[in-house]
Design an enzyme around this catalytic site. Structure first.
Site, PDB file in Angstrom:
ATOM      1  N   GLU A 126      59.850  28.536-126.543  1.00 37.48           N
ATOM      2  CA  GLU A 126      58.757  29.402-127.044  1.00 37.48           C
ATOM      3  C   GLU A 126      57.381  28.889-126.611  1.00 37.48           C
ATOM      4  OE1 GLU A 126      59.308  32.234-128.759  1.00 37.48           O
ATOM      5  OE2 GLU A 126      61.474  31.956-128.952  1.00 37.48           O
TER       6      GLU A 126
HETATM    7  C1  LIG Z   1      66.853  24.744-126.990  1.00 40.48           C
HETATM    8  C2  LIG Z   1      66.228  25.680-126.025  1.00 40.48           C
HETATM    9  C3  LIG Z   1      66.364  27.045-126.193  1.00 40.48           C
HETATM   10  C4  LIG Z   1      65.793  27.939-125.297  1.00 40.48           C
HETATM   11  N1  LIG Z   1      65.956  29.271-125.502  1.00 40.48           N
HETATM   12  C5  LIG Z   1      65.477  30.153-124.607  1.00 40.48           C
HETATM   13  C6  LIG Z   1      65.661  31.561-124.776  1.00 40.48           C
HETATM   14  O1  LIG Z   1      66.285  32.012-125.756  1.00 40.48           O
HETATM   15  N2  LIG Z   1      65.160  32.413-123.854  1.00 40.48           N
HETATM   16  C7  LIG Z   1      64.484  31.937-122.770  1.00 40.48           C
HETATM   17  O2  LIG Z   1      64.046  32.739-121.943  1.00 40.48           O
HETATM   18  N3  LIG Z   1      64.285  30.622-122.584  1.00 40.48           N
HETATM   19  C8  LIG Z   1      64.751  29.715-123.458  1.00 40.48           C
HETATM   20  N4  LIG Z   1      64.559  28.364-123.283  1.00 40.48           N
HETATM   21  C9  LIG Z   1      63.842  27.905-122.095  1.00 40.48           C
HETATM   22  C10 LIG Z   1      62.418  27.482-122.429  1.00 40.48           C
HETATM   23  O3  LIG Z   1      61.594  28.582-122.676  1.00 40.48           O
HETATM   24  C11 LIG Z   1      61.895  26.660-121.266  1.00 40.48           C
HETATM   25  O4  LIG Z   1      62.701  25.498-121.155  1.00 40.48           O
HETATM   26  C12 LIG Z   1      60.441  26.263-121.506  1.00 40.48           C
HETATM   27  O5  LIG Z   1      59.580  27.378-121.384  1.00 40.48           O
HETATM   28  C13 LIG Z   1      59.953  25.221-120.502  1.00 40.48           C
HETATM   29  O6  LIG Z   1      60.154  25.647-119.208  1.00 40.48           O
HETATM   30  P1  LIG Z   1      60.974  24.771-118.168  1.00 40.48           P
HETATM   31  O7  LIG Z   1      62.288  24.384-118.758  1.00 40.48           O
HETATM   32  O8  LIG Z   1      60.968  25.498-116.879  1.00 40.48           O
HETATM   33  O9  LIG Z   1      60.124  23.423-118.075  1.00 40.48           O
HETATM   34  P2  LIG Z   1      58.990  23.109-117.048  1.00 40.48           P
HETATM   35  O10 LIG Z   1      57.978  24.206-117.087  1.00 40.48           O
HETATM   36  O11 LIG Z   1      59.604  22.774-115.731  1.00 40.48           O
HETATM   37  O12 LIG Z   1      58.404  21.801-117.718  1.00 40.48           O
HETATM   38  C14 LIG Z   1      58.796  20.493-117.312  1.00 40.48           C
HETATM   39  C15 LIG Z   1      57.578  19.569-117.471  1.00 40.48           C
HETATM   40  O13 LIG Z   1      56.513  20.050-116.652  1.00 40.48           O
HETATM   41  C16 LIG Z   1      55.329  20.145-117.403  1.00 40.48           C
HETATM   42  N5  LIG Z   1      54.513  21.294-116.963  1.00 40.48           N
HETATM   43  C17 LIG Z   1      54.959  22.516-116.572  1.00 40.48           C
HETATM   44  N6  LIG Z   1      53.904  23.324-116.293  1.00 40.48           N
HETATM   45  C18 LIG Z   1      52.790  22.600-116.522  1.00 40.48           C
HETATM   46  C19 LIG Z   1      51.390  22.878-116.429  1.00 40.48           C
HETATM   47  N7  LIG Z   1      50.931  24.078-116.073  1.00 40.48           N
HETATM   48  N8  LIG Z   1      50.513  21.920-116.740  1.00 40.48           N
HETATM   49  C20 LIG Z   1      50.964  20.709-117.132  1.00 40.48           C
HETATM   50  N9  LIG Z   1      52.274  20.384-117.250  1.00 40.48           N
HETATM   51  C21 LIG Z   1      53.176  21.320-116.947  1.00 40.48           C
HETATM   52  C22 LIG Z   1      55.779  20.332-118.848  1.00 40.48           C
HETATM   53  O14 LIG Z   1      54.780  19.884-119.750  1.00 40.48           O
HETATM   54  C23 LIG Z   1      57.048  19.479-118.903  1.00 40.48           C
HETATM   55  O15 LIG Z   1      56.674  18.142-119.173  1.00 40.48           O
HETATM   56  C24 LIG Z   1      65.073  27.445-124.185  1.00 40.48           C
HETATM   57  C25 LIG Z   1      64.922  26.067-124.017  1.00 40.48           C
HETATM   58  C26 LIG Z   1      65.477  25.178-124.938  1.00 40.48           C
HETATM   59  C27 LIG Z   1      65.294  23.695-124.730  1.00 40.48           C
END
Ligand SMILES: Cc1cc2nc3c(=O)[nH]c(=O)nc-3n(C[C@H](O)[C@H](O)[C@H](O)COP(=O)(O)OP(=O)(O)OC[C@H]3O[C@@H](n4cnc5c(N)ncnc54)[C@H](O)[C@@H]3O)c2cc1C
Length: 388
Positions: free
Chosen positions: A133
């Site tokens: 979220e």
């Molecule tokens: C338990 C769980 C349930 C979930 N449920 C859903 C769901 O129902 N539906 C759905 O669509 N998704 C879901 N997700 C996915 C979730 O929305 C994403 O994991 C989350 O938005 C983070 O994106 P990412 O995994 O691509 O991480 P990334 O964006 O790759 O983040 C990895 C790291 O990069 C850093 N980072 C990324 N962008 C920036 C920036 N602009 N500036 C500084 N640092 C940055 C972050 O701070 C973090 O440290 C779920 C995730 C979890 C863990």
């Protein structure tokens, strides 16, 4: 987050009232571990934080409902404020809750590590919220972007908005300021340009000091970013380079907001409460305010006039508060009113029969079907006899 904290605090405080360990004084029985002041320090903040988050969530929900009604009438005025405050609240509450649930788990010693305490599962649920979220760092930077632009406008008279290519709360608020209108409620403190003031240890005084910290951190971040731009970095690179400071500014803004909302909501609700209940709820607000003051001494030393003797007085006040809250600790978690089926914990049930439940859980393992497993007689005993 408020609810998970309430669940974890219920389990940990009930267990701490049952578990006896060590001796405070020689020749005396082992005390309930809840009588150790370090244990109170670990746990009472979880109760106060749950109250603070719950009241702030209600405030946010009310703003959300108002914005929805406004939107239906074509009025988008408060939408940016809702966005800015919701972003940092999401990040700070999930991160604080994860830290405190883990602290509740560890406060139960080895038994907190058992799945049957339900604390590991609670931690798993809460820490996930730091990512889903809206990933927490990204959320903090959303709030920072809006504040940054406002601060930039207030100190320099124009925006870096075009470079950041963002339609934000900061721009919106800056436009308000240009028109001589007051800033929105959550941002109003940024327009305070009065000089340093004498330290004030009341909750109102602490809120004001946290607002100074937030404004000071924002100002430092803006100054750094301007320096980076002046040295030739692009706006985006300067933003990235200063982003640790920007996240810290967002966090400080959010903390001051949670504390001020918690205080004002308790004050408002207290009007209709009995004197003893009012007193306990105010003790928790004070505990929350002083806890964070002591946690953020470095920031306060940088941006306010707090002195060593103020800190010493605050430490004593904090220790007195723990002592005052101790007799009501179990009552306060009972008041969260979670049924045993919801707590689902060997350590936290209402009747306090921790050891009977732990034994019951242990007996569920097939390995414990017999008091001594047959593998002992078959393999281990002959081996041990042979060796011995
Ligand atoms: C338990 C769980 C349930 C979930 N449920 C859903 C769901 O129902 N539906 C759905 O669509 N998704 C879901 N997700 C996915 C979730 O929305 C994403 O994991 C989350 O938005 C983070 O994106 P990412 O995994 O691509 O991480 P990334 O964006 O790759 O983040 C990895 C790291 O990069 C850093 N980072 C990324 N962008 C920036 C920036 N602009 N500036 C500084 N640092 C940055 C972050 O701070 C973090 O440290 C779920 C995730 C979890 C863990």
């Amino acid at each position: 987050m408020a609810n998970f904290l309430a669940l974890a605090a219920t389990v940990a405080i009930r267990y701490a009232a049952i578990r006896r360990q060590s001796q405070l004084k020689p020749n005396e029985p082992e005390p309930q571990i809840l009588d150790f002041v370090t244990q109170q320090h670990k746990l009472f903040i979880a109760i106060a934080t749950s109250h603070a988050f719950s009241l702030t969530a209600t405030w946010l929900w009310d703003l959300y409902s108002k914005v929805n009604v406004d939107l239906a009438a074509g009025n988008t005025n408060d939408l940016p404020e809702l966005h800015a405050i919701a972003c940092c609240l999401k990040a700070v509450t999930s991160s604080d809750a994860a830290g405190l649930v883990e602290r509740c788990r560890m406060s139960c010693g080895g038994h907190g590590y058992m799945l049957s305490s339900n604390l590991p599962q609670m931690y798993g649920m809460v820490t996930a919220a730091c990512t889903y979220e809206g990933e927490n760092t990204v959320m903090m930077l959303q709030t920072a972007r809006q504040h940054f632009i406002l601060q930039d406008f207030m100190t320099r008279g124009h925006f870096i908005r075009a470079a950041l290519n963002f339609q934000t709360f900061g721009c919106f608020e800056a436009a308000k300021r240009k028109q001589g209108k007051p800033l929105s409620f959550t941002m109003a403190y940024l327009s305070d340009r009065s000089g340093p003031q004498k330290w004030d240890s009341s909750v109102d005084g602490i809120i004001m000091s946290f607002q100074r910290v937030a404004a000071g951190k924002l100002s430092s971040a803006v100054t750094s970013m301007k320096k980076y731009i002046k040295s030739g970095l692009s706006t985006e690179d300067a933003w990235n380079k200063a982003s640790v400071q920007l996240v810290a500014a967002s966090e400080a803004h959010c903390r001051s907001f949670i504390l001020s909302t918690y205080h004002s909501e308790i004050r408002r609700k207290a009007a209709s409460l009995s004197a003893p209940l009012k007193a306990v709820l105010h003790q928790l607000v004070e505990l929350y305010a002083i806890y964070w003051t002591l946690e953020r001494l470095g920031d306060l030393l940088l941006f306010t006039s707090i002195t060593e003797s103020d800190v010493s007085a605050l430490r004593h006040a904090y220790e007195d508060l723990l002592e005052k809250i101790r007799p009501n600790a179990v009552g306060l978690v009972d008041a969260f009113d979670y049924r045993d089926e919801i707590l689902n914990s060997t350590l936290g049930a209402y009747d306090g029969r921790v050891y009977e439940r732990l034994m019951g859980e242990a007996l569920k393992s097939p390995l414990n079907a017999e008091s001594v497993n047959q593998s002992f007689y078959k393999y281990l005993k002959p081996l041990m006899q042979g060796k011995l």
